[in-house]
Scaffold this motif. Structure first.
Motif, PDB file in Angstrom:
ATOM      1  N   GLU A   1       0.827  -1.204   0.000  1.00 18.23           N
ATOM      2  CA  GLU A   1       0.000   0.000   0.000  1.00 18.23           C
ATOM      3  C   GLU A   1       0.866   1.261   0.000  1.00 18.23           C
ATOM      4  O   GLU A   1       0.546   2.259  -0.653  1.00 18.23           O
ATOM      5  CB  GLU A   1      -0.930   0.024   1.218  1.00 18.23           C
ATOM      6  N   HIS A   2       1.964   1.199   0.745  1.00 16.69           N
ATOM      7  CA  HIS A   2       2.868   2.349   0.840  1.00 16.69           C
ATOM      8  C   HIS A   2       3.599   2.570  -0.482  1.00 16.69           C
ATOM      9  O   HIS A   2       3.713   3.698  -0.969  1.00 16.69           O
ATOM     10  CB  HIS A   2       3.860   2.110   1.972  1.00 16.69           C
ATOM     11  N   ILE A   3       4.090   1.486  -1.081  1.00 11.17           N
ATOM     12  CA  ILE A   3       4.778   1.597  -2.374  1.00 11.17           C
ATOM     13  C   ILE A   3       3.825   2.144  -3.425  1.00 11.17           C
ATOM     14  O   ILE A   3       4.197   2.983  -4.257  1.00 11.17           O
ATOM     15  CB  ILE A   3       5.327   0.222  -2.805  1.00 11.17           C
ATOM     16  N   LEU A   4       2.583   1.675  -3.375  1.00 15.05           N
ATOM     17  CA  LEU A   4       1.588   2.079  -4.364  1.00 15.05           C
ATOM     18  C   LEU A   4       1.299   3.576  -4.291  1.00 15.05           C
ATOM     19  O   LEU A   4       1.051   4.217  -5.317  1.00 15.05           O
ATOM     20  CB  LEU A   4       0.308   1.278  -4.147  1.00 15.05           C
ATOM     21  N   ARG A   5       1.354   4.163  -3.098  1.00 14.70           N
ATOM     22  CA  ARG A   5       1.138   5.603  -2.975  1.00 14.70           C
ATOM     23  C   ARG A   5       2.170   6.389  -3.771  1.00 14.70           C
ATOM     24  O   ARG A   5       1.849   7.387  -4.423  1.00 14.70           O
ATOM     25  CB  ARG A   5       1.190   6.016  -1.502  1.00 14.70           C
ATOM     26  N   PHE A   6       3.414   5.961  -3.707  1.00 11.77           N
ATOM     27  CA  PHE A   6       4.473   6.671  -4.423  1.00 11.77           C
ATOM     28  C   PHE A   6       4.363   6.462  -5.933  1.00 11.77           C
ATOM     29  O   PHE A   6       4.653   7.371  -6.712  1.00 11.77           O
ATOM     30  CB  PHE A   6       5.843   6.215  -3.910  1.00 11.77           C
ATOM     31  N   LEU A   7       3.942   5.287  -6.350  1.00 11.86           N
ATOM     32  CA  LEU A   7       3.719   5.056  -7.777  1.00 11.86           C
ATOM     33  C   LEU A   7       2.590   5.938  -8.296  1.00 11.86           C
ATOM     34  O   LEU A   7       2.698   6.530  -9.379  1.00 11.86           O
ATOM     35  CB  LEU A   7       3.395   3.578  -8.026  1.00 11.86           C
ATOM     36  N   ARG A   8       1.522   6.033  -7.540  1.00 12.25           N
ATOM     37  CA  ARG A   8       0.404   6.877  -7.961  1.00 12.25           C
ATOM     38  C   ARG A   8       0.805   8.351  -7.992  1.00 12.25           C
ATOM     39  O   ARG A   8       0.366   9.106  -8.858  1.00 12.25           O
ATOM     40  CB  ARG A   8      -0.783   6.666  -7.024  1.00 12.25           C
ATOM     41  N   ALA A   9       1.624   8.754  -7.022  1.00 12.61           N
ATOM     42  CA  ALA A   9       2.058  10.157  -6.981  1.00 12.61           C
ATOM     43  C   ALA A   9       2.898  10.526  -8.189  1.00 12.61           C
ATOM     44  O   ALA A   9       2.975  11.703  -8.557  1.00 12.61           O
ATOM     45  CB  ALA A   9       2.853  10.418  -5.702  1.00 12.61           C
ATOM     46  N   ARG A  10       3.520   9.556  -8.817  1.00 11.29           N
ATOM     47  CA  ARG A  10       4.359   9.802  -9.993  1.00 11.29           C
ATOM     48  C   ARG A  10       3.755   9.180 -11.240  1.00 11.29           C
ATOM     49  O   ARG A  10       4.459   8.836 -12.185  1.00 11.29           O
ATOM     50  CB  ARG A  10       5.772   9.265  -9.757  1.00 11.29           C
ATOM     51  N   ASP A  11       2.422   9.020 -11.246  1.00  9.35           N
ATOM     52  CA  ASP A  11       1.697   8.503 -12.413  1.00  9.35           C
ATOM     53  C   ASP A  11       2.293   7.198 -12.932  1.00  9.35           C
ATOM     54  O   ASP A  11       2.374   6.964 -14.138  1.00  9.35           O
ATOM     55  CB  ASP A  11       1.668   9.556 -13.525  1.00  9.35           C
ATOM     56  N   PHE A  12       2.758   6.358 -12.005  1.00  4.93           N
ATOM     57  CA  PHE A  12       3.302   5.036 -12.314  1.00  4.93           C
ATOM     58  C   PHE A  12       4.540   5.094 -13.213  1.00  4.93           C
ATOM     59  O   PHE A  12       4.836   4.138 -13.923  1.00  4.93           O
ATOM     60  CB  PHE A  12       2.225   4.122 -12.904  1.00  4.93           C
ATOM     61  N   ASN A  13       5.238   6.207 -13.162  1.00  2.00           N
ATOM     62  CA  ASN A  13       6.572   6.255 -13.758  1.00  2.00           C
ATOM     63  C   ASN A  13       7.512   5.634 -12.737  1.00  2.00           C
ATOM     64  O   ASN A  13       7.802   6.220 -11.693  1.00  2.00           O
ATOM     65  CB  ASN A  13       6.976   7.699 -14.060  1.00  2.00           C
ATOM     66  N   ILE A  14       8.000   4.442 -13.018  1.00  2.00           N
ATOM     67  CA  ILE A  14       8.688   3.657 -11.995  1.00  2.00           C
ATOM     68  C   ILE A  14      10.010   4.290 -11.578  1.00  2.00           C
ATOM     69  O   ILE A  14      10.422   4.204 -10.417  1.00  2.00           O
ATOM     70  CB  ILE A  14       8.893   2.205 -12.491  1.00  2.00           C
ATOM     71  N   ASP A  15      10.692   4.955 -12.498  1.00  2.00           N
ATOM     72  CA  ASP A  15      11.967   5.599 -12.145  1.00  2.00           C
ATOM     73  C   ASP A  15      11.743   6.760 -11.184  1.00  2.00           C
ATOM     74  O   ASP A  15      12.445   6.912 -10.187  1.00  2.00           O
ATOM     75  CB  ASP A  15      12.682   6.097 -13.406  1.00  2.00           C
ATOM     76  N   LYS A  16      10.742   7.593 -11.476  1.00  2.00           N
ATOM     77  CA  LYS A  16      10.455   8.737 -10.614  1.00  2.00           C
ATOM     78  C   LYS A  16       9.912   8.278  -9.260  1.00  2.00           C
ATOM     79  O   LYS A  16      10.253   8.849  -8.225  1.00  2.00           O
ATOM     80  CB  LYS A  16       9.462   9.670 -11.299  1.00  2.00           C
ATOM     81  N   ALA A  17       9.063   7.242  -9.274  1.00  2.00           N
ATOM     82  CA  ALA A  17       8.527   6.723  -8.017  1.00  2.00           C
ATOM     83  C   ALA A  17       9.637   6.109  -7.171  1.00  2.00           C
ATOM     84  O   ALA A  17       9.662   6.279  -5.943  1.00  2.00           O
ATOM     85  CB  ALA A  17       7.439   5.686  -8.303  1.00  2.00           C
ATOM     86  N   ARG A  18      10.557   5.406  -7.808  1.00  2.00           N
ATOM     87  CA  ARG A  18      11.681   4.800  -7.089  1.00  2.00           C
ATOM     88  C   ARG A  18      12.530   5.874  -6.422  1.00  2.00           C
ATOM     89  O   ARG A  18      12.911   5.755  -5.249  1.00  2.00           O
ATOM     90  CB  ARG A  18      12.532   3.977  -8.046  1.00  2.00           C
ATOM     91  N   GLU A  19      12.821   6.944  -7.149  1.00  2.00           N
ATOM     92  CA  GLU A  19      13.635   8.030  -6.591  1.00  2.00           C
ATOM     93  C   GLU A  19      12.926   8.687  -5.406  1.00  2.00           C
ATOM     94  O   GLU A  19      13.531   8.930  -4.354  1.00  2.00           O
ATOM     95  CB  GLU A  19      13.921   9.070  -7.674  1.00  2.00           C
TER      96      GLU A  19
END
Length: 658
Positions: A256-274
């Motif tokens: 759930e926590h990881i998913l919040r960051f993915l959603r915040a970056r429109d599922f751009n995995i590089d930006k969400a990872r950073e």
């Protein structure tokens, strides 16, 4: 199939009005026909007629290089400006590729950079135009590619065969991909679906293959704890979680926590990872995982912080109520400091995540965010105190970076006339996705259909908003100034330093040794603002102007004293003559112990402006006049020869002054 659709944009594209036409400068193919390179000169009409006409330019030209690799199934687009190349450098790169895990999906990545060296003094304007143009092109890109995909279908082109090496015939033969029917071809419908997915969400880069057991989440688990996910979103979540398991040392966040960051970056995995990695480092550095166990709010917060949890909304989200209009934000900042307020806000966010998990188990469906109800009854100009607003912006920045997608809805009720001013200051620092969750009601518009009852059950609407439910949120009030901290107390406090800069400065004022600061103004029509509190003794505040740059000196008091000047600075030389070397800009203001003073001055001339605080005492009397009784009593009441104050000042352009 996307590659074929993209080529239909040339030589002209009516779907993009600013694109007026193109001309092929160079074209080449590899011997086996796998790689096709086209370099074009593109003519654009930019929406800045007056600016460009001033520079004697009607249109701008870009050089675009398209590289299609049919073997690797990729399209790379590189563009740079030809017009004004010696003044402005614009670089843009786009790439299309087939998703490594599902051939029906197309991944899209886009990046751009802008370097303005000089542009006839219009650097800021050019930057705004470029950002506006770039943003509009991104929004238009999806519509254009879908238009040409549909056009191919209308022409009867339903399949694009895979590239195959040419037959070995003793000589090289150029081979371009043909249009027709093939059993191994990708269906057009699948390609169209892939386009929609990559434009609306993911820009996932290729990843290493994962095991069959790990490349898919259980459907019941998704429905129960995560909510609806597209296959692309599910893939991004799995890959980011796997990357964390392989590289991250420490506790792995929940899905759930990881998913919040993915959603915040429109599922751009590089930006969400950073973003996620920075947040995990921040949490570790400041021990945020233990804040609910270690943080105990001071009694002052329990009494004057007007916020608290209150049941849940109609969707099962935990409901937090904040009576901001009743909160003395200035008093809380001065009595507790920014750090204590930040830690309290962090504990609220941690508690919110905990309550979301509890409600998920309670209601049997994923609850990943909460609702905040903000009552602005009582909001006034005191809440627009600039240091307080700056502290609020810093808190917003920390929360936005580390608790993305945790706010499900923000209900603002009883917004007064002063609210638009506060909103203008705060809204640029709030993420666009978050701003879309705001609902604002002025006056009593929150009552009745379309108001709170649409989002909160009538049974839990607080009594102070006309409901029947008793709310235990503190009513707040003004924090007594006797509880305000000095800078020394703030510095010696045992707390985590999340910010290094300090809003307030402390100063000592001695008899015969005023404290002075200088502000250099390079242009007229600037605004000097100040805010200070007198902690001890009575002082006189003045503002002066001089064309000469004063020299800093630390001077001893004229009266014998065991205390030193400490943080006392003097700038006005004793040889300076008032009216000759410097002039008074504001009338002297007597400030009594315990008073809080705010003010501003619009400058008329460039030069050096000196803010001065000096000890208040009897005015020099002439031969025929006697000192006033009030002045004599004031001088007798000063128990020592030292006054203390804390102050803050800022210089603004007059157009930015609120």
């Amino acid at each position: 199939f996307h590659f074929q659709a993209y080529e239909k944009r040339f030589p002209t594209c009516p779907e993009i009005p600013v694109f007026l036409g193109s001309e092929i400068l160079h074209e080449s193919k590899s011997d086996d026909g796998a790689i096709h390179i086209i370099e074009r000169s593109c003519k654009l009409n930019v929406d800045a007629p007056r600016l460009l006409k001033k520079a004697s330019v009607e249109y701008v030209f870009f050089i675009q290089k398209n590289t299609v690799n049919w073997k690797e199934r990729t399209l790379r687009i590189e563009a740079h400006n030809e017009t004004f190349a010696n003044r402005v450098v614009v670089l843009e790169t786009c790439s299309y590729s087939v998703h490594p895990e599902n051939e029906e999906w197309t991944c899209f990545e886009q990046s751009a950079s802008l370097d303005i060296k000089s542009f006839f003094g219009f650097e800021s304007t050019v930057e705004k135009i470029a950002m506006k143009q770039y943003t509009s092109n991104i929004k238009r890109g999806k519509e254009v590619i879908e238009h040409y995909l549909k056009e191919l279908i209308s022409q009867g082109i339903t399949f694009i065969p895979r590239w195959t090496p040419p037959a070995v015939c003793g000589q090289a033969a150029e081979q371009a991909p043909a249009v027709g029917h093939d059993a191994d071809a990708v269906p057009v419908e699948a390609g169209a679906r892939g386009t929609t997915k990559e434009q609306t969400g993911s820009s996932c880069p290729p990843a290493e293959a994962v095991s069959p057991d790990a490349d898919k989440l259980d459907a019941d688990y998704i429905e129960r704890y995560l909510g609806q996910l597209t296959p692309m979103q599910e893939s991004c979540l799995i890959r980011l979680r796997q990357w964390l398991q392989e590289t991250h040392k420490g506790k792995i966040p929940k899905d759930e926590h990881i998913l919040r960051f993915l959603r915040a970056r429109d599922f751009n995995i590089d930006k969400a990872r950073e973003m996620l990695c920075q947040s995990l480092s921040w949490r570790k550095q400041y021990q945020v995982d233990y804040i609910l166990q270690s943080w105990r709010p001071p009694a002052l917060l329990d009494e004057y912080y007007t916020g608290g949890w209150h049941y849940q909304d109609r969707d099962g989200r935990p409901l937090y109520i904040l009576r901001l209009g009743q909160m003395d934000t200035k008093g809380l900042v001065k009595a507790l400091g920014e750090e204590s307020l930040l830690r309290h806000v962090l504990s609220i966010n941690e508690e919110g995540q905990k309550r979301c998990e509890e409600n998920t188990n309670l209601f049997g469906r994923p609850i990943t965010s909460w609702t905040c109800l903000v009552d602005l009854e009582g909001l006034n100009m005191r809440h627009l105190w600039r240091p307080g607003v700056k502290a609020l912006l810093r808190i917003i920045e920390v929360v936005e970076d580390n608790y993305p997608e945790t706010l499900g809805r923000l209900l603002i009720v009883r917004a007064p006339r002063v609210f638009p001013v506060l909103w203008t200051l705060v809204s640029p620092f709030i993420n666009e996705n978050t701003r879309q969750k705001f609902l604002i009601y002025s006056g009593n518009n929150y009552q009745g259909p379309g108001g709170l009852v649409d989002y909160v059950d009538k049974e839990v609407i607080p009594d102070f908003l006309g409901g029947d439910c008793m709310c235990t949120v503190p009513e707040g009030g003004l924090v007594p100034k006797s509880l305000y901290q000095t800078d020394e107390e703030t510095e010696n406090a045992d707390h985590i330093r999340l910010w290094t800069e300090t809003i307030y400065h402390s100063a000592s004022v001695l008899r015969g040794a005023p404290h002075e600061i200088v502000v250099e103004i390079l242009e007229g029509e600037s605004v000097i603002t100040w805010d200070f509190d007198i902690l001890k003794g009575d002082v006189v505040f003045s503002l002066f102007h001089s064309k000469r740059a004063p020299e800093t000196s630390h001077k001893e008091a004229t009266l014998p004293s065991t205390s030193t000047a400490g943080d006392n600075v003097q700038l006005i030389d004793k040889t300076w003559v008032l009216g000759v070397d410097y002039s008074r800009m504001e009338s002297p203001l007597v400030c009594r112990e315990g008073e809080s003073i705010q003010g501003s001055h619009v400058t008329r001339w460039p030069g050096f402006y000196i803010l001065q605080w000096k000890m208040h005492g009897p005015l020099p009397c002439s031969g025929t006049s006697l000192p006033r009784v009030d002045d004599v009593l004031a001088s007798l009441q000063v128990s020592s020869h030292k006054c203390k104050l804390i102050y803050y000042y800022e210089v603004l352009a007059s157009k930015d002054f609120r």
